[in-house]
Scaffold this motif. Structure first.
Motif: not given
Length: 378
Positions: A339-343
């Motif tokens: 959840m820390r990054s869209d990637r």
């Protein structure tokens, strides 16, 4: 045997009805002047067949299996998830979109008809082993058992030293009319821009009406948290949802807190029991809590009304709800890294097929998620 139940939500009203039908003297105390209002939940409850799969070891209360048609606004067939890029995945879920005001009152009515005394517009504080009432009713009352079903900010939980685990979700929701949505689908949207640390949702309530909301976690937001701005951005700017919601008008605004860290170490102490949000009875993977709350309320009512050791309450909760609750927390903690990054969120969508995603929602840890855990720790 006198039982005081604090909180007339699904957990509290179920506990009160259960205990009253078993012959106990029950007092159900609710701080709101109007049970069921304001609404603090999206109102999505899976059909009974889905719940039996979600909670295979639980005995479902009849009030959860057979929700009156007057309380059901819409029925859905699928759950659809959107990645930040707009790619989607869906799986079948038979769901009921309920009017929570009507449903909560229905449960409270049943508790009253079973013999419980209802006291609304009254706050309840733990005062030693007694309960102090303040509001429409004043005074101190004693009980053999106290059931704390008073939500995520539970005074009863604080009084016995039960601490919620992990960071809660913070939610804001609009009821919107004039939207052009898929009435058969409950939708979840992920992405740093749309719902940092959580997800946004569209729950169709029938016709052109829907509950549209976001649930986020503070630690995922850079700088000042403005939940209204996050929801407004989702409604107005999301490439897909924005088109569906373009002509909608907001007719109600609802807020809430979701304890998504599992149960605290203690849900029973002396004559005090915790049920529902007060006890972290929420699926950490989705934030859904009404079915678990009602199962816990039923167990609390049964244990409280039977003479004997109240410590059996924890054992019975563990037997009926422990597996799904633990599984959902374990999965959420793995997914938290993504959840820390869209990637990373896109990676989840590329690795997992729709039915595996359904298993994850139900707190089941599939082999592909173990692979994902290793990828996210590299």
């Amino acid at each position: 045997m006198r039982i005081i139940v604090i909180g007339a939500g699904p957990a509290g009203s179920t506990a009160a009805e259960t205990a009253a039908r078993l012959g106990a003297e029950v007092v159900l105390v609710e701080k709101k002047m109007e049970i069921g209002s304001p609404v603090q939940c999206g109102g999505f409850i899976p059909e009974a067949s889905e719940l039996r799969d979600l909670l295979p070891d639980a005995v479902l209360p009849e009030t959860l299996v057979g929700i009156p048609e007057r309380c059901i606004l819409n029925r859905t067939k699928v759950q659809r998830l959107y990645a930040p890029s707009g790619r989607s995945a869906e799986f079948p879920v038979a769901g009921r979109c309920v009017d929570r005001r009507s449903f909560d009152r229905h449960l409270a009515h049943r508790a009253a008809r079973a013999g419980a005394q209802l006291i609304v517009g009254t706050e309840a504080d733990v005062c030693g082993g007694s309960i102090r009432l303040k509001g429409r009713r004043e005074g101190i009352i004693d009980a053999d058992v106290v059931i704390g079903a008073d939500g995520p900010s539970s005074k009863v939980a604080r009084a016995i030293g039960a601490v919620q685990r992990d960071e809660p979700g913070i939610c804001l929701e609009y009821e919107m009319v004039g939207v052009d949505i898929d009435r058969d689908a409950a939708e979840m949207y992920f992405g740093e821009r749309w719902a940092p640390g959580g997800y946004a949702w569209i729950i169709p309530l029938g016709g052109d009406v829907a509950n549209v909301g976001v649930g986020v976690r503070r630690s995922y937001i850079q700088g000042k948290m403005d939940l209204a701005a996050i929801l407004r951005r989702f409604v107005e700017e999301h490439p897909h949802a924005g088109e569906l919601l373009r002509n909608g008008e907001t007719v109600a605004v609802m807020r809430g807190i979701v304890p998504a860290g599992g149960m605290p170490d203690m849900i029973q102490s002396g004559k005090f029991l915790l049920a529902g949000d007060a006890a972290g009875h929420v699926m950490a993977t989705s934030g859904g809590g009404v079915p678990l709350a009602m199962v816990a309320g039923r167990i609390a009512g049964e244990v409280a009304s039977a003479p004997g050791n109240l410590e059996i309450y924890t054992q019975r909760i563990e037997r009926e709800l422990g597996g799904p609750l633990r599984g959902s927390v374990m999965i959420r903690r793995i997914v938290d890294r993504a959840m820390r990054s869209d990637r990373s969120i896109e990676l989840i969508f590329s690795l997992l097929d729709p039915m595996t995603m359904k298993d994850i929602q139900r707190g089941r840890l599939p082999a592909p998620l173990e692979k994902l855990r290793s990828l996210l720790t590299v």
